[in-house]
Design a protein around this motif. Structure first.
Motif, mmCIF file in Angstrom:
data_model
loop_
_atom_site.group_PDB
_atom_site.id
_atom_site.type_symbol
_atom_site.label_atom_id
_atom_site.label_comp_id
_atom_site.label_asym_id
_atom_site.label_seq_id
_atom_site.Cartn_x
_atom_site.Cartn_y
_atom_site.Cartn_z
ATOM 1 N N VAL A 4 -69.129 -58.948 -18.393
ATOM 2 C CA VAL A 4 -68.977 -58.444 -17.026
ATOM 3 C C VAL A 4 -68.874 -59.612 -16.056
ATOM 4 O O VAL A 4 -69.350 -60.714 -16.323
ATOM 5 C CB VAL A 4 -70.158 -57.532 -16.623
ATOM 6 C CG1 VAL A 4 -70.176 -56.266 -17.458
ATOM 7 C CG2 VAL A 4 -71.473 -58.248 -16.738
ATOM 8 N N GLN A 9 -68.770 -55.537 -13.013
ATOM 9 C CA GLN A 9 -67.667 -54.767 -13.586
ATOM 10 C C GLN A 9 -67.137 -55.471 -14.829
ATOM 11 O O GLN A 9 -67.239 -56.691 -14.940
ATOM 12 C CB GLN A 9 -66.541 -54.624 -12.546
ATOM 13 C CG GLN A 9 -66.983 -53.808 -11.348
ATOM 14 C CD GLN A 9 -66.352 -54.313 -10.074
ATOM 15 O OE1 GLN A 9 -65.670 -55.303 -10.059
ATOM 16 N NE2 GLN A 9 -66.630 -53.616 -8.987
ATOM 17 N N LYS A 12 -61.457 -58.422 -16.997
ATOM 18 C CA LYS A 12 -60.105 -58.085 -17.429
ATOM 19 C C LYS A 12 -59.587 -59.088 -18.440
ATOM 20 O O LYS A 12 -58.850 -58.736 -19.346
ATOM 21 C CB LYS A 12 -59.176 -58.042 -16.215
ATOM 22 C CG LYS A 12 -59.505 -56.893 -15.291
ATOM 23 C CD LYS A 12 -58.520 -56.810 -14.164
ATOM 24 C CE LYS A 12 -58.779 -55.547 -13.384
ATOM 25 N NZ LYS A 12 -59.375 -55.715 -12.126
#
Length: 161
Positions: A4, A9, A12
Motif C-alpha cells: 500500500v 491504498q 498500482k
C-alpha cells in the motif's frame, strides 16, 4: 508495507528498491581475487553474520550526465568514490582514450574504511570527425575504475552542440 502507498491504498506499480539495499552493485565486474593471507581480517560479531564481501567502493553519483555542451569549451563534474568496506583499499582509474575528450583527475593512494576520494571528470567538448552533422553529437564512454575486489564502470554521457 510495500503493498500500500502512504494514503493506505493499494499500489498500482511495484516498488523499486535501490541497488544498495538489494545487495548488488550496478555497473561493476567482480575480479577473480585470490585471498591475500597478509591482508588484515576483521572478525567482529557485527560482521560474523554477513555473507557479503567486506570490501568495495560506491560511486556517488553512479553515472555522470553533462547535458548539452558547447563545442570548444571544457566542463567538469565531481564524483565521490567512497570506501564502504572494513579495510583500507586501493584503486586506480584507467584513463579514457584522448579522442573522447575525457580526463579523470584524482589523488592516488589507499583509501581508509569509511573515507572517500573525489574524482574530477573533465571533458573538452569536441566533435569527432570532420563532417558537419548539423546538430548534436552524443559522447558516451564508460570510465573504468579498477579496485582490489572489482572493476567499477562510471558511465559519462554528454551531447555536443
Amino acid at each position: 508495507s510495500l503493498l500500500v502507498n502512504a494514503a493506505g491504498q493499494p499500489r498500482k506499480e511495484k516498488v523499486k528498491l535501490p541497488s544498495s539495499l538489494q545487495g548488488r552493485k550496478p555497473n561493476s565486474i567482480p575480479n577473480k581475487k585470490i585471498e591475500d593471507p597478509v591482508a588484515g581480517r576483521v572478525n567482529t560479531s557485527s560482521l560474523a553474520t554477513r555473507r557479503q564481501h567486506h570490501s568495495g567502493f560506491h560511486l556517488i553519483p553512479p553515472r555522470v550526465t553533462l547535458g548539452v555542451l558547447k563545442e570548444g569549451c571544457t566542463y567538469a563534474a565531481t564524483v565521490i568514490l567512497k570506501n564502504v568496506g572494513v579495510n583500507f583499499s586501493r584503486f586506480r582509474v584507467k584513463q579514457p582514450p584522448p579522442h573522447t575528450g575525457l580526463r579523470v583527475m584524482y589523488a592516488p593512494g589507499p583509501v581508509a574504511a569509511g573515507l572517500q576520494v573525489e574524482l574530477e571528470i573533465e571533458i573538452f567538448a569536441m566533435v569527432i570527425g570532420g563532417e558537419d552533422t548539423g546538430g548534436l553529437e552524443e559522447i558516451s564512454h564508460d570510465v573504468e575504475i579498477l579496485t582490489e575486489a572489482e572493476t567499477l564502470l562510471l558511465p559519462v554521457r554528454a551531447n555536443i552542440l
